[in-house]
Scaffold this motif. Sequence first.
Motif, mmCIF file in Angstrom:
data_model
loop_
_atom_site.group_PDB
_atom_site.id
_atom_site.type_symbol
_atom_site.label_atom_id
_atom_site.label_comp_id
_atom_site.label_asym_id
_atom_site.label_seq_id
_atom_site.Cartn_x
_atom_site.Cartn_y
_atom_site.Cartn_z
ATOM 1 N N ALA A 4 49.834 44.424 42.008
ATOM 2 C CA ALA A 4 49.156 44.989 41.647
ATOM 3 C C ALA A 4 48.306 44.193 40.255
ATOM 4 C CB ALA A 4 49.344 46.724 41.192
ATOM 5 N N ARG A 5 49.036 43.941 39.596
ATOM 6 C CA ARG A 5 48.288 43.111 38.449
ATOM 7 C C ARG A 5 47.567 41.831 38.980
ATOM 8 N NH1 ARG A 5 51.723 43.501 32.907
ATOM 9 N NH2 ARG A 5 51.917 45.657 32.746
ATOM 10 N N LEU A 6 48.056 41.256 39.948
ATOM 11 C CA LEU A 6 47.558 40.104 40.447
ATOM 12 C C LEU A 6 46.160 40.208 41.143
ATOM 13 C CD1 LEU A 6 50.512 38.037 41.818
ATOM 14 C CD2 LEU A 6 49.351 37.454 39.956
ATOM 15 N N LYS A 7 45.938 41.442 41.741
ATOM 16 C CA LYS A 7 44.835 41.849 42.253
ATOM 17 C C LYS A 7 43.414 41.877 41.346
ATOM 18 C CE LYS A 7 44.664 45.384 45.225
ATOM 19 N NZ LYS A 7 44.628 46.589 45.560
ATOM 20 N N LEU A 8 43.863 41.806 40.163
ATOM 21 C CA LEU A 8 42.798 41.861 38.980
ATOM 22 C C LEU A 8 41.958 40.551 38.986
ATOM 23 C CD1 LEU A 8 44.911 43.201 36.108
ATOM 24 C CD2 LEU A 8 43.119 44.440 37.173
ATOM 25 N N TYR A 9 42.579 39.556 39.706
ATOM 26 C CA TYR A 9 41.995 38.248 39.791
ATOM 27 C C TYR A 9 41.150 38.117 40.959
ATOM 28 C CZ TYR A 9 44.970 36.789 35.817
ATOM 29 O OH TYR A 9 45.501 36.654 34.581
#
Length: 492
Positions: A4-9
């Motif tokens: 989920a955090r990697l989708k921020l990129y």
Amino acid sequence: MEPARLKLYAYLDARDHQRTYLAIMRLFTSTLLADLSAGEVAGALAGAEREGRVEPGESRIENVINRLRQLVEWGNLVQGRREVVASSIAEFQHGSVRYQVSKLAVRVQRDVDELLRVPEGAREVSRELLPAVERGLGALGRSLSEALLSEARRPREALAEQVTTLFLQHAELAATVRDFYAYLGQVVTRHHLAPEEIAGFRNLLVEYIQMVVEDVLRHTPAIARALAGLAAARGELLRLLGRADLGDRVERARGRSAEDWQELTDWFVDRPGRPSQVTALRDATARAIGSLLASVKRATSGGGLLPSRRAELLKLAAWFDGGTRAEAHELYAAAFGLYSARHLSPAPEHDSDNERTPWRDGPVHDVTVSVRSRADRGARGRTSKILDDPMTEQSLLAEAREADERRAASVAELAAAAPDLAAATLSGEALGVLCELLTLAMAQRDTAADPGSATDPVRGLRVTVSHAEGRSTRIRSHAGTLTLHDSALVLD
């Protein structure tokens, strides 16, 4: 949590509308507590569209709503509502839905903007922070003593100020060192360097790196002594810094946890099995100088079959860059002998580019050494055959089984001698297994007073070593006697 955090990129490498997403995120991160509606975002994008920073039509309200919804789905923005005065239903819908930027998205965009501003050259190492860190640790020890003797608020605030300053200085120092050596590793591994580049890198290595390493080695002993002096009072220091009850989900400043202080200590001080960053810096400098000497030798030896074709390739690249589209096609056909009607090279298995990516923005092709040095595109050698050697295979398997049996016997011997280790006489192989586990156990100890343990991963034998003042543990074997001073050893 990580996916989920990697989708921020995701918006940085989006297939479409990448510049629009970037402009929207810059708009939300340009002010504090940004709370914008789709109409306000569209108005800001209209100016960017007139300047050509986004594609035509991206400032239309329906397109802006789609981009904002996509950013909400990726987690960069969060939705909210507030009361508005509107003259129509459409105006109410566009104005009542508000968007705010998430905390992690602010960090992502901040890092992106910082990365885009970084020049391609080397970053100067902040050597002046080393004496500042040394002085800060000395002053921190005195402030800690004053804060422990007095329960007043002012000494505690001065202590917190010094801790925060110390960790900010070290973070900046560590970042500049990492960036400088990353650039250094990028340039010294190049196979061919021009003479002017070699002269510049020689000055960089011989003069600048020498100053950096000398400064680090000169200040490290004093910093290590100061950290060792604070280690005993670290618990009281963290207690004084942790009086503000902010909750468990609040991200504390650096220096407020034992892990932060351990990371600071590991940067300057070696531990068994864990070399410090100072040691890594010295080793990296030695490797960089060796790589530069190898480049100088290649450039000056003249031992190659033909002179390097690097200058010719750079000249050809300049022609491609300065020519028109038609001239580029003619140059390509003349230089490589490939025309539009015939294809001498097979198609790649997978082309990662889409049809809208220009060739200048596509992946860089790696030019092999044979091409850039001899202009030879022929394959060298052929693939070796894999030979089936059953006799060697069985011999290796038998050796592996024998080694496993010997280790099992040694572990069994240690387990049998565990109840009364002082009275047993071990074999040489059993003592070797014990020394191996004992080394791993001691590597887990931060100080001599801390316990450490290690376990055989296959057979489960555990060795625990702990501090025992005035006690000596002797382990006899046919190969000699192992004596551990001020230590207690337990096998289970």
